[in-house]
Design a protein around this motif. Sequence first.
Motif, PDB file in Angstrom:
ATOM      1  N   ARG A  58      -2.190 -12.300  -4.287  1.00 54.94           N
ATOM      2  CA  ARG A  58      -3.122 -12.167  -3.170  1.00 54.94           C
ATOM      3  C   ARG A  58      -4.329 -13.048  -3.406  1.00 54.94           C
ATOM      4  NH1 ARG A  58      -3.333  -7.441  -0.038  1.00 54.94           N
ATOM      5  NH2 ARG A  58      -1.551  -6.118  -0.481  1.00 54.94           N
ATOM      6  N   PHE A  75      -9.979 -11.940  -1.622  1.00 55.48           N
ATOM      7  CA  PHE A  75     -10.858 -11.834  -0.448  1.00 55.48           C
ATOM      8  C   PHE A  75     -12.221 -11.249  -0.834  1.00 55.48           C
ATOM      9  CE2 PHE A  75      -6.690 -11.646   1.678  1.00 55.48           C
ATOM     10  CZ  PHE A  75      -6.887 -12.543   2.717  1.00 55.48           C
ATOM     11  N   GLY A  95      -9.656  -2.878   6.714  1.00 54.89           N
ATOM     12  CA  GLY A  95      -9.876  -4.173   6.062  1.00 54.89           C
ATOM     13  C   GLY A  95     -11.294  -4.634   6.335  1.00 54.89           C
ATOM     14  N   ASP A 125     -10.610  -0.870   2.594  1.00 50.59           N
ATOM     15  CA  ASP A 125     -10.090  -2.206   2.301  1.00 50.59           C
ATOM     16  C   ASP A 125      -9.227  -2.104   1.047  1.00 50.59           C
ATOM     17  OD1 ASP A 125     -11.214  -5.287   3.202  1.00 50.59           O
ATOM     18  OD2 ASP A 125     -10.087  -5.152   1.333  1.00 50.59           O
ATOM     19  N   PHE A 126      -8.261  -2.992   0.957  1.00 50.11           N
ATOM     20  CA  PHE A 126      -7.357  -3.025  -0.187  1.00 50.11           C
ATOM     21  C   PHE A 126      -8.071  -3.537  -1.442  1.00 50.11           C
ATOM     22  CE2 PHE A 126      -4.176  -4.891  -2.931  1.00 50.11           C
ATOM     23  CZ  PHE A 126      -3.107  -4.015  -2.843  1.00 50.11           C
ATOM     24  N   ASP A 127      -8.992  -4.478  -1.242  1.00 51.44           N
ATOM     25  CA  ASP A 127      -9.637  -5.193  -2.346  1.00 51.44           C
ATOM     26  C   ASP A 127     -10.894  -4.431  -2.792  1.00 51.44           C
ATOM     27  OD1 ASP A 127     -11.381  -7.127  -3.691  1.00 51.44           O
ATOM     28  OD2 ASP A 127      -9.990  -8.674  -2.996  1.00 51.44           O
ATOM     29  N   SER A 165     -14.203  -5.953  -1.898  1.00 56.34           N
ATOM     30  CA  SER A 165     -14.569  -5.767  -0.478  1.00 56.34           C
ATOM     31  C   SER A 165     -15.144  -4.362  -0.293  1.00 56.34           C
ATOM     32  CB  SER A 165     -13.347  -5.923   0.433  1.00 56.34           C
ATOM     33  OG  SER A 165     -12.863  -7.240   0.455  1.00 56.34           O
ATOM     34  N   ASP A 191      -5.086   1.243   1.771  1.00 58.34           N
ATOM     35  CA  ASP A 191      -4.090   0.219   2.109  1.00 58.34           C
ATOM     36  C   ASP A 191      -3.476   0.586   3.462  1.00 58.34           C
ATOM     37  OD1 ASP A 191      -1.902  -1.439   2.291  1.00 58.34           O
ATOM     38  OD2 ASP A 191      -1.122  -0.992   0.286  1.00 58.34           O
ATOM     39  N   VAL A 192      -3.550  -0.340   4.413  1.00 61.84           N
ATOM     40  CA  VAL A 192      -3.006  -0.054   5.752  1.00 61.84           C
ATOM     41  C   VAL A 192      -1.476   0.094   5.710  1.00 61.84           C
ATOM     42  CG1 VAL A 192      -2.790  -2.464   6.503  1.00 61.84           C
ATOM     43  CG2 VAL A 192      -3.229  -0.689   8.209  1.00 61.84           C
ATOM     44  N   TRP A 244     -10.103  -6.732  12.190  1.00 54.79           N
ATOM     45  CA  TRP A 244     -10.305  -8.148  12.568  1.00 54.79           C
ATOM     46  C   TRP A 244      -9.862  -9.040  11.412  1.00 54.79           C
ATOM     47  CZ3 TRP A 244     -11.721 -13.071  12.677  1.00 54.79           C
ATOM     48  CH2 TRP A 244     -12.039 -13.677  13.903  1.00 54.79           C
ATOM     49  N   GLY A 245      -8.796  -9.809  11.651  1.00 52.09           N
ATOM     50  CA  GLY A 245      -8.370 -10.796  10.651  1.00 52.09           C
ATOM     51  C   GLY A 245      -7.745 -10.189   9.414  1.00 52.09           C
ATOM     52  N   VAL A 246      -7.087  -9.065   9.561  1.00 50.70           N
ATOM     53  CA  VAL A 246      -6.613  -8.306   8.396  1.00 50.70           C
ATOM     54  C   VAL A 246      -5.089  -8.163   8.368  1.00 50.70           C
ATOM     55  CG1 VAL A 246      -6.683  -6.030   7.281  1.00 50.70           C
ATOM     56  CG2 VAL A 246      -8.756  -6.971   8.340  1.00 50.70           C
ATOM     57  N   ARG A 303     -19.839 -14.129  15.255  1.00 49.53           N
ATOM     58  CA  ARG A 303     -19.728 -12.795  14.649  1.00 49.53           C
ATOM     59  C   ARG A 303     -20.668 -12.642  13.461  1.00 49.53           C
ATOM     60  NH1 ARG A 303     -15.091 -11.931  12.048  1.00 49.53           N
ATOM     61  NH2 ARG A 303     -14.969  -9.734  12.500  1.00 49.53           N
ATOM     62  N   ASP A 306     -11.836 -18.540   3.130  1.00 48.11           N
ATOM     63  CA  ASP A 306     -10.941 -17.468   3.570  1.00 48.11           C
ATOM     64  C   ASP A 306      -9.697 -18.066   4.224  1.00 48.11           C
ATOM     65  OD1 ASP A 306     -10.037 -15.416   5.714  1.00 48.11           O
ATOM     66  OD2 ASP A 306     -11.355 -14.251   4.427  1.00 48.11           O
TER      67      ASP A 306
HETATM   68  C1  LIG Z   1     -10.059 -12.110   6.383  1.00 49.01           C
HETATM   69  S1  LIG Z   1     -10.700 -10.645   5.711  1.00 49.01           S
HETATM   70  C2  LIG Z   1     -11.422  -9.890   7.160  1.00 49.01           C
HETATM   71  C3  LIG Z   1     -12.559  -8.957   6.834  1.00 49.01           C
HETATM   72  C4  LIG Z   1     -13.273  -8.316   8.019  1.00 49.01           C
HETATM   73  N1  LIG Z   1     -12.382  -7.480   8.802  1.00 49.01           N
HETATM   74  C5  LIG Z   1     -13.943  -9.338   8.892  1.00 49.01           C
HETATM   75  O1  LIG Z   1     -13.633  -9.419  10.069  1.00 49.01           O
HETATM   76  O2  LIG Z   1     -14.808 -10.082   8.400  1.00 49.01           O
HETATM   77  C6  LIG Z   1      -9.263  -9.663   5.414  1.00 49.01           C
HETATM   78  C7  LIG Z   1      -9.560  -8.379   4.667  1.00 49.01           C
HETATM   79  O3  LIG Z   1      -8.363  -7.568   4.743  1.00 49.01           O
HETATM   80  C8  LIG Z   1      -8.195  -6.925   3.509  1.00 49.01           C
HETATM   81  N2  LIG Z   1      -6.798  -6.491   3.363  1.00 49.01           N
HETATM   82  C9  LIG Z   1      -5.714  -7.256   3.084  1.00 49.01           C
HETATM   83  N3  LIG Z   1      -4.604  -6.494   3.003  1.00 49.01           N
HETATM   84  C10 LIG Z   1      -5.000  -5.214   3.246  1.00 49.01           C
HETATM   85  C11 LIG Z   1      -4.311  -3.968   3.292  1.00 49.01           C
HETATM   86  N4  LIG Z   1      -2.999  -3.896   3.055  1.00 49.01           N
HETATM   87  N5  LIG Z   1      -5.011  -2.847   3.578  1.00 49.01           N
HETATM   88  C12 LIG Z   1      -6.353  -2.925   3.804  1.00 49.01           C
HETATM   89  N6  LIG Z   1      -7.055  -4.072   3.748  1.00 49.01           N
HETATM   90  C13 LIG Z   1      -6.398  -5.207   3.482  1.00 49.01           C
HETATM   91  C14 LIG Z   1      -8.623  -7.986   2.504  1.00 49.01           C
HETATM   92  O4  LIG Z   1      -8.886  -7.437   1.241  1.00 49.01           O
HETATM   93  C15 LIG Z   1      -9.847  -8.584   3.192  1.00 49.01           C
HETATM   94  O5  LIG Z   1     -11.043  -7.952   2.804  1.00 49.01           O
END
Ligand SMILES: C[S@@+](CC[C@H](N)C(=O)[O-])C[C@H]1O[C@@H](n2cnc3c(N)ncnc32)[C@H](O)[C@@H]1O
Length: 274
Positions: free
Chosen positions: A11, A14, A56, A78-80, A83, A106-107, A125-127, A217, A227
């Motif tokens: 991974r 992030f 996320g 969030d997974f990380d 974060s 974890d989603v 958003w973006g997750v 944003r 990213d």
């Molecule tokens: C591109 S960032 C977007 C962060 C935020 N939503 C934004 O709009 O700025 C993606 C985020 O999704 C998280 N993520 C990735 N896989 C995930 C999972 N399985 N469950 C929860 N969060 C996750 C990453 O750790 C990261 O912080």
Amino acid sequence: MTFAGNPSSNRYEFGANWASFVDKHYSAERRQLAADKLLSFLGKQSLEGMDFLDIGSGSGLHSLAAFDAKADRIHSFDFDSLSVDTTGKLRKLAGNPPNWVVERGDVLDADYLETLGTWSLVYSWGVLHHTGAMWEAIENAAGKVAPGGLFFISLYSSNVVKPSAQFWLDVKRQYNAANPRQRWRMEYWYIWRFGLGRNPLRLPHLLKQIYEKKKGRGMSYMTDVRDWLGGWPMEFADDNAVIDFLKERFDFELVRISTGEACTEFLFRNPKGR
Ligand SMILES: C[S@@+](CC[C@H](N)C(=O)[O-])C[C@H]1O[C@@H](n2cnc3c(N)ncnc32)[C@H](O)[C@@H]1O
């Protein structure tokens, strides 16, 4: 798949990028811009009477925006872990409000999601395209929307990606395998080729992009470049396939869509309970 330069993980880190964003770029102005953008896409003046599930949460700026927009209750996960810590930092800045929970989650973990119940506004958003199982993640996230509630997601769109999805998947593999110095060079390669279009005279255009990134944003151009180059795992979604999927599985109605950027933004309503 394991990357040579990042042997402990497949991974992108992030959380480290979000921690650096908050340390270097957090400002009251970005906080306000994030809240303005959130409310404008939702077509609302405030989130009073709504609860907000941020899947996320990344930096936590958009959870903070929901707090500022007066959401009754906020849950950010969030997974990380970095974060999570960074979102916790912004919660602290808001005075550690008891109606805002921040935790690691974890989603793709159905048991964890089960503990959360349903929410009148689910935001991701973006997750979901960074989970390694995008459609399962979309389905899990959609399942958290209460009857009558809203689902605000953004996903990398296969409809606009240039030169091709495969090109970027290869770049991302390379970036994740690179050492810090090689990553730095790739970031400048990206700015030269895609920010400036290999033409220094396009500098005003690049400066406009940087300004719009912040205006949009409250984000930072360089944080988003890292990213974009690093974000892994990674999938692209066809806009209509997302709309059809949520209609078929959940009967969700599309309320609003914003296309043309790398990420398409979708706002759906769960009509059940009307
Ligand atoms: C591109 S960032 C977007 C962060 C935020 N939503 C934004 O709009 O700025 C993606 C985020 O999704 C998280 N993520 C990735 N896989 C995930 C999972 N399985 N469950 C929860 N969060 C996750 C990453 O750790 C990261 O912080």
